[in-house]
Design a protein around this motif. Structure first.
Motif, PDB file in Angstrom:
ATOM      1  N   LYS A  43       0.844  -1.199   0.000  1.00 61.02           N
ATOM      2  CA  LYS A  43       0.000   0.000   0.000  1.00 61.02           C
ATOM      3  C   LYS A  43       0.878   1.246   0.000  1.00 61.02           C
ATOM      4  CE  LYS A  43      -4.013  -2.125   0.088  1.00 61.02           C
ATOM      5  NZ  LYS A  43      -5.002  -1.997  -0.996  1.00 61.02           N
ATOM      6  N   TYR A  80      -1.515   1.329  10.827  1.00 63.19           N
ATOM      7  CA  TYR A  80      -2.010   1.212   9.454  1.00 63.19           C
ATOM      8  C   TYR A  80      -1.780  -0.207   8.929  1.00 63.19           C
ATOM      9  CZ  TYR A  80      -2.546   2.152   4.458  1.00 63.19           C
ATOM     10  OH  TYR A  80      -2.939   2.117   3.141  1.00 63.19           O
ATOM     11  N   LEU A  84      -4.460  -3.560   8.086  1.00 60.95           N
ATOM     12  CA  LEU A  84      -4.501  -4.377   6.866  1.00 60.95           C
ATOM     13  C   LEU A  84      -4.451  -5.863   7.184  1.00 60.95           C
ATOM     14  CD1 LEU A  84      -2.021  -2.374   4.575  1.00 60.95           C
ATOM     15  CD2 LEU A  84      -4.522  -2.278   4.572  1.00 60.95           C
TER      16      LEU A  84
END
Length: 350
Positions: A43, A80, A84
């Motif tokens: 990402k 973050y 995921l």
């Protein structure tokens, strides 16, 4: 090819010693038949090591991660990645050399080895982050003009940039002994000035891989190299205490190397072979980040500008030491190359 892939390939090529050490253990399923990838784009981030099957990430932290602001950035990064579905293991660099078993045990525990059950690495946490990094308004300033290839790294990342040469170098023409036994170089500028003089050098001692490459490209024999002047001086003190040296430098050279050699009674002659001139320029705007490649460039920039809330991306510890006089928000490149400084900026703002 997207920017994350470009950066990850560059990081693999320029991996640090600690990354290379851990990769030696993990590559080709050497550890418990687990498949790891290194410098893998995920990402908005590039992670140091990743096992996709077990959704496990390993991050190695250098000294700058001890900074409070950097720790907060690391925390948000980990949240973050966990959102995921990945588990994140962080280790200080020294652990790889001093206690690698700690890393191996943590990996086994994370993937459920020896517990009779296997974890899936899923994390129920959800997180929404403000799109502060990597937006179109992000602009950085470089205190050194880039090559076309270096510009492409930033252009492809959609980060705006301004570039100028904060310092200008004047190579000096002067008479130097035609034969030198041991020469010390801490910059490519000194190498360029001396090579033009046509002198003969038996052994070279230098700072930085790019300086070493330039010397060897011109047929010089490099005996020792280090990432900074202090480390090079320590090597000389330990292994070459009875030798005599000529230090080819600029008029604004730092004191660490000559001071350490003089303290240990090592005979040293200094030859100033280039001059550094400040290119003073005032900017009427602020930048999210400023890229610095020498202490002299910092001194030139702060003459008419303030770093303020800009992140200072520095090519090495010596440059970072100068930057810390004006800001607490500094990030040091993993390797002392222009490309690696750019990579650190792209990683930060993406």
């Amino acid at each position: 090819m997207n920017i994350e892939t470009q950066i990850s390939r560059l990081l693999r090529k320029e991996q640090t010693k600690v990354e290379a050490k851990l990769w030696k253990y993990l590559r080709n399923r050497r550890f418990e038949n687990l498949k790891f990838r290194r410098q893998h784009p995920l990402k908005k981030y590039i992670v140091d090591f990743i096992n996709i099957d077990h959704q496990l990430i390993i991050e190695l932290d250098g000294e700058y991660h001890n900074d409070i602001l950097q720790q907060e950035k690391d925390r948000l990064r980990d949240l973050y990645l966990e959102a995921l579905g990945y588990s994140v293991l962080r280790f200080e660099n020294k652990v790889v050399f001093e206690n690698p078993k700690m890393i191996f045990d943590s990996i086994k525990e994370s993937v459920g080895m020896g517990t009779g059950k296997k974890t899936d690495g899923k994390n129920p946490l959800t997180l929404t982050l403000s799109p502060r990094r990597g937006d179109k308004s992000t602009t950085i300033l470089s205190t050194k003009k880039f090559t076309i290839a270096q510009k492409e790294l930033l252009l492809n990342s959609r980060i705006g940039f301004v570039e100028y040469d904060a310092i200008q170098i004047e190579l000096l023409e002067k008479e130097i002994d035609s034969t030198i036994e041991n020469a010390i170089f801490t910059s490519k500028n000194a190498v360029k000035a001396v090579l033009d003089s046509g002198i003969s050098i038996s052994n070279c001692f230098c700072v930085g891989s790019t300086t070493k490459k330039l010397l060897e490209k011109n047929g010089q024999k490099v005996i020792e190299t280090a990432q900074n002047a202090t480390d090079l001086a320590k090597i000389i003190v330990k292994k070459y205490k009875n030798e005599q040296f000529v230090f080819f430098c600029g008029n604004m050279r730092r004191n660490e190397l000559p001071d350490l050699l003089n303290q240990n009674n090592i005979e040293l002659k200094e030859e100033i072979v280039y001059k550094t001139h400040q290119n003073l320029k005032k900017f009427d705007r602020s930048f999210e980040g400023v890229l610095f490649f020498s202490p002299s460039a910092i001194q030139s920039y702060v003459t008419n500008n303030k770093i303020n809330k800009s992140v200072a991306f520095c090519i090495g510890n010596t440059t970072a030491s100068e930057a810390k006089k004006y800001t607490d928000d500094t990030i040091i490149a993993n390797k002392p190359t222009v490309e690696n400084v750019i990579v650190q900026a792209v990683k930060y703002f993406k």
